[in-house]
Scaffold this active site. Structure first.
Site, PDB file in Angstrom:
ATOM      1  CG  HIS A  51      85.136  97.403 109.145  1.00  0.00           C
ATOM      2  ND1 HIS A  51      85.502  97.028 110.424  1.00  0.00           N
ATOM      3  CD2 HIS A  51      85.983  98.412 108.811  1.00  0.00           C
ATOM      4  CE1 HIS A  51      86.509  97.776 110.826  1.00  0.00           C
ATOM      5  NE2 HIS A  51      86.830  98.625 109.868  1.00  0.00           N
ATOM      6  CD  GLU A  52      86.357 100.174 105.524  1.00  0.00           C
ATOM      7  OE1 GLU A  52      86.388 101.352 105.932  1.00  0.00           O
ATOM      8  OE2 GLU A  52      87.224  99.314 105.836  1.00  0.00           O
ATOM      9  CG  HIS A  87      85.084 103.326 109.552  1.00  0.00           C
ATOM     10  ND1 HIS A  87      85.606 103.780 110.736  1.00  0.00           N
ATOM     11  CD2 HIS A  87      85.772 102.190 109.247  1.00  0.00           C
ATOM     12  CE1 HIS A  87      86.571 102.947 111.138  1.00  0.00           C
ATOM     13  NE2 HIS A  87      86.690 101.965 110.261  1.00  0.00           N
ATOM     14  CD  GLU A 101      88.976 100.816 112.890  1.00  0.00           C
ATOM     15  OE1 GLU A 101      88.355  99.742 112.841  1.00  0.00           O
ATOM     16  OE2 GLU A 101      89.306 101.449 111.866  1.00  0.00           O
TER      17      GLU A 101
END
Lengths: 501, 501
Positions: free
Chosen positions: A266-267, A270, A296
């Site tokens: 997830h990160e 980003h 997001e």
């Protein structure tokens, strides 16, 4: 370079340098700084924020922006310069109505508050956090009211900070659409959950091996360690000083394999976004990602659409099972895929599956609306939180640590951010539909070749930084502005197949 | 608070905040930041340094300091306030003669140069580093010449930055005294070295276990992890944001047990000093250690006088041998003590024993004198370095990595710092002689109770920060100003006993 615009450069540079320092101080406080450092360090943060305020809000800047915004001057600027002028005008408007002393005091407060939250969460003691949170809420309401020249609802003003143009009316519709689709689907899914065995996930997983695997997977996705760092913090997050220094954190739990892996993915999403922003934009006011929703969308695209697919794991399965041979000896790839997609109402947002995730967001959205409008107080939060969890997810958190204290966001003063997560899911699905028309997505994943996917994201989204907003990006990329139907279709399709409904 | 002095406070605060940011950026660059971050980050550092320069050198500050320095105003200030005014006057005098643009360019240069040095050291390629070092040397000479109103030798001006009042004349005498004492002693010692077996030290030592042991020993010495951090870097160092955030680094080598232990003890000594500075001084211009010599006296006191004594290791021996049972199974405490004190000419300063250490410093001192006076050029350094090592220590470094490239200091632009290490050794010995008249030093160590020792250091030195200089501290503590005889006596006594000469 345009002569008038050139005069802006020293101001931009000063703001950039102060912002770099403030970002690093926050990163450091959340990842490394010793516990007792907080009070003194917050003093420095408050002062630097005051300097930032002065660098942004002053007559020189106002006059320069006024000049540059005149059509005869504005029209001859380059594209990026125009975007920077627009961005600064917006920022100036937001900041100039706040008294400098209040801005500084608020910055000092939020420099300390995440640590106060973390300690209260650790102790399961909401009361320890409540006075700080009350102050933060009060500042946010006050700051929003200062710039409320059109007499809007205060929460609409806050929402606009994270997703330009979005308001409660649109979000109410959006969440209603999701609720209508998700709630019955979730019911069907939960009824078939008994056959999914997830017990392997809570066996004992060596932390060092988890670290190695997460590092491997970050690189596999395209995270460049020459330009990035992975560290640890209570709550995973991404930050960056510029496009060549992008940092993510994760949290390793001995008895939870999925947690560190999926927060890294997830990160990582980003981070790859920030790393791909064009060199000409980094260290400028438009040198970071577009709206929070778009940001997001990238993290959720990597985490869910890529990271929870069988095609993605097929070439990685050998690596994972040789890293943890004992723990995974009786688990097949198919079982693993079912397990990492198991949809089940639970307490924790960050651990939530794709199907319940947006319900977690809906709860927060509704609570923020009530809180910012003054219909509830901070002291009501634990009660309201648990009531909403019971209503929408049918579960009641046994402790505040697992309930209202789980998220760091409010301690940072970010109200109006949560909806971005749900919007991000929807944007990701729209992008996914487009990408499938361009390349054989599944094949890329099965071959362990993510480059064509990341290239499309970079070319259509990442490289533009904040020079384009959500709808501009979506329209130019997919030929259509934001459309939540893709998300609903994606969820129905995915879970129907996965659960053989 | 004095009304006139109060006007200074906002200026002090601004400088403090910018300094905090700059220190953190440097710490981060040397411990964590990704390699490609350097160029962009240096831009921010250059800008923040420019802001610091402007915050220090401006008419407001000049007028305030001018007012506050008038006897009728100065005399009514409190002790700490007087020291701060004096310190600022000195700093202003140093900085105001430097053109702001040069100051900023130099800051940007030194923000990058340590990484350039590290890369050149890794590659054993002095030529990669030489152009950067030439720029740094040239800036240092230029900056020193700007403030050379008494027509001194430039190197004397640089020396004064690190140890107020000390000059080449005194250092020449000091080093001559050391040479006279050490060279014959070293000859006797080396003749008896064959019996000391140090081979255990290069066995394989698990890095994680080294980390644990170093953490244990730092705490044992008094390093407070609620107010401090240990990290890793190429070259161990100490830094601090304030007295509640003090950070040290070390470097762990799989095949060198002593290296991480003694660098931890050394940097721990620096750190405990900073942690013990009074709360009323931290985050002010006198809120750090006194001269560099006094700082080094504390690190060397911990490293050598405490850390290489048998009394210190007696209560720790069990812990060390149970941490590394295999590697140390045939080593006795007495053997270990002889081994960690083995004196032997070698290439690396930081790994040097107490006896040869000051000879390493003497070489650097002589080279800096030549370099700053223009008698040699940067390109001569590798040759001169090796010649001096052959002359004073009888060894020739086989590579520049093990020779002229070993130290980070010049890449930071610190010329005139090295002598502080030798002065620090001498100051430590003088303090040691005093402490022994107050408490039973050996017994404290044998009982594992360092508190009485650290208490004396705190009460007589640490708590005062930079409000007192070297001679003031020594005079008030020991009743005598700086006297290098204690150092010579200490070395002769220690090595005579240890080697049974």
């Amino acid at each position: 370079m345009n002569e008038k615009y050139e005069k802006l450069i020293p101001h931009l540079n000063k703001m950039m340098a102060l912002e770099t320092a403030l970002i690093l101080l926050q990163w450091d406080t959340e990842t490394l700084a010793p516990v007792e450092a907080l009070e003194n360090t917050a003093k420095a943060v408050g002062l630097l924020s005051g300097e930032y305020f002065d660098a942004m809000v002053n007559d020189d800047i106002k006059n320069l922006l006024h000049e540059l915004s005149k059509p005869e001057n504005f029209d001859v600027l380059e594209f990026n310069e125009q975007k920077i002028v627009k961005k600064l005008n917006k920022q100036l408007k937001e900041m100039e109505c706040i008294p400098p002393e209040e801005y500084k005091a608020y910055s000092e407060l939020t420099a300390k508050s995440a640590a106060i939250w973390a300690a209260a969460k650790e102790k399961n003691c909401f009361a320890d956090y409540a006075p700080t949170l009350e102050e933060i809420v009060s500042y946010n309401k006050k700051f929003a009211s200062y710039r409320n020249d059109e007499n809007k609802a205060l929460y609409d003003i806050l929402l606009d900070d994270f997703e330009e143009g979005i308001d409660m009316k649109q979000l109410d519709e959006f969440f209603a659409k999701l609720r209508t689709a998700i709630v019955p689907l979730l019911k069907q899914v939960v009824a078939k959950n008994d056959s999914i065995d997830k017990s392997y996930n809570s066996l004992s997983y060596d932390i060092e091996k988890q670290k190695e695997f997460c590092k491997y997977i970050a690189e596999y996705l395209g995270f460049d360690f020459k330009r990035g760092v992975i560290a640890e913090s209570a709550h995973p997050f991404t930050t960056n000083l510029h496009n060549k220094d992008v940092r993510i954190t994760t949290h390793y739990y001995k008895n939870n394999l999925e947690s560190s892996i999926f927060s890294t993915i997830h990160e990582g999403g980003h981070a790859i976004y920030e790393m791909n922003i064009d060199d000409s934009l980094t260290q400028t006011p438009v040198g970071h990602g577009s709206s929070m929703g778009v940001h997001e969308s990238q993290s959720r695209f990597f985490e869910n659409i890529i990271g929870r697919s069988k095609d993605f794991w097929a070439p990685l399965w050998d690596k994972l099972t040789t890293t943890f041979p004992e723990q995974l000896k009786n688990v097949s790839l198919d079982q693993f895929i079912l397990s990492i997609n198991k949809a089940e109402p639970d307490f924790i947002r960050t651990e939530a599956d794709e199907l319940t995730y947006s319900l977690h967001i809906m709860i927060r959205y509704e609570i923020e609306k009530l809180l910012i409008s003054g219909q509830i107080e901070v002291s009501d939060l634990p009660r309201i939180w648990n009531e909403k969890y019971e209503e929408y997810l049918g579960v009641v958190p046994p402790t505040d640590t697992l309930g209202v204290l789980q998220d760091v966001h409010w301690s940072h003063g970010t109200f109006g951010y949560f909806p971005s997560y749900a919007l991000g899911n929807a944007i990701a699905s729209q992008i996914y539909a487009f990408i499938q028309t361009k390349i054989d997505f599944s094949e890329c994943l099965r071959e362990g070749n993510l480059k064509p996917i990341v290239d499309l994201l970079r070319e259509h989204i990442h490289k533009y930084g904040a020079t384009k907003n959500t709808n501009e990006l979506l329209l130019e990329m997919t030929g259509e502005s934001f459309n939540a139907d893709y998300y609903v279709d994606y969820l129905i399709d995915k879970y129907t197949k996965l659960y053989q409904l």
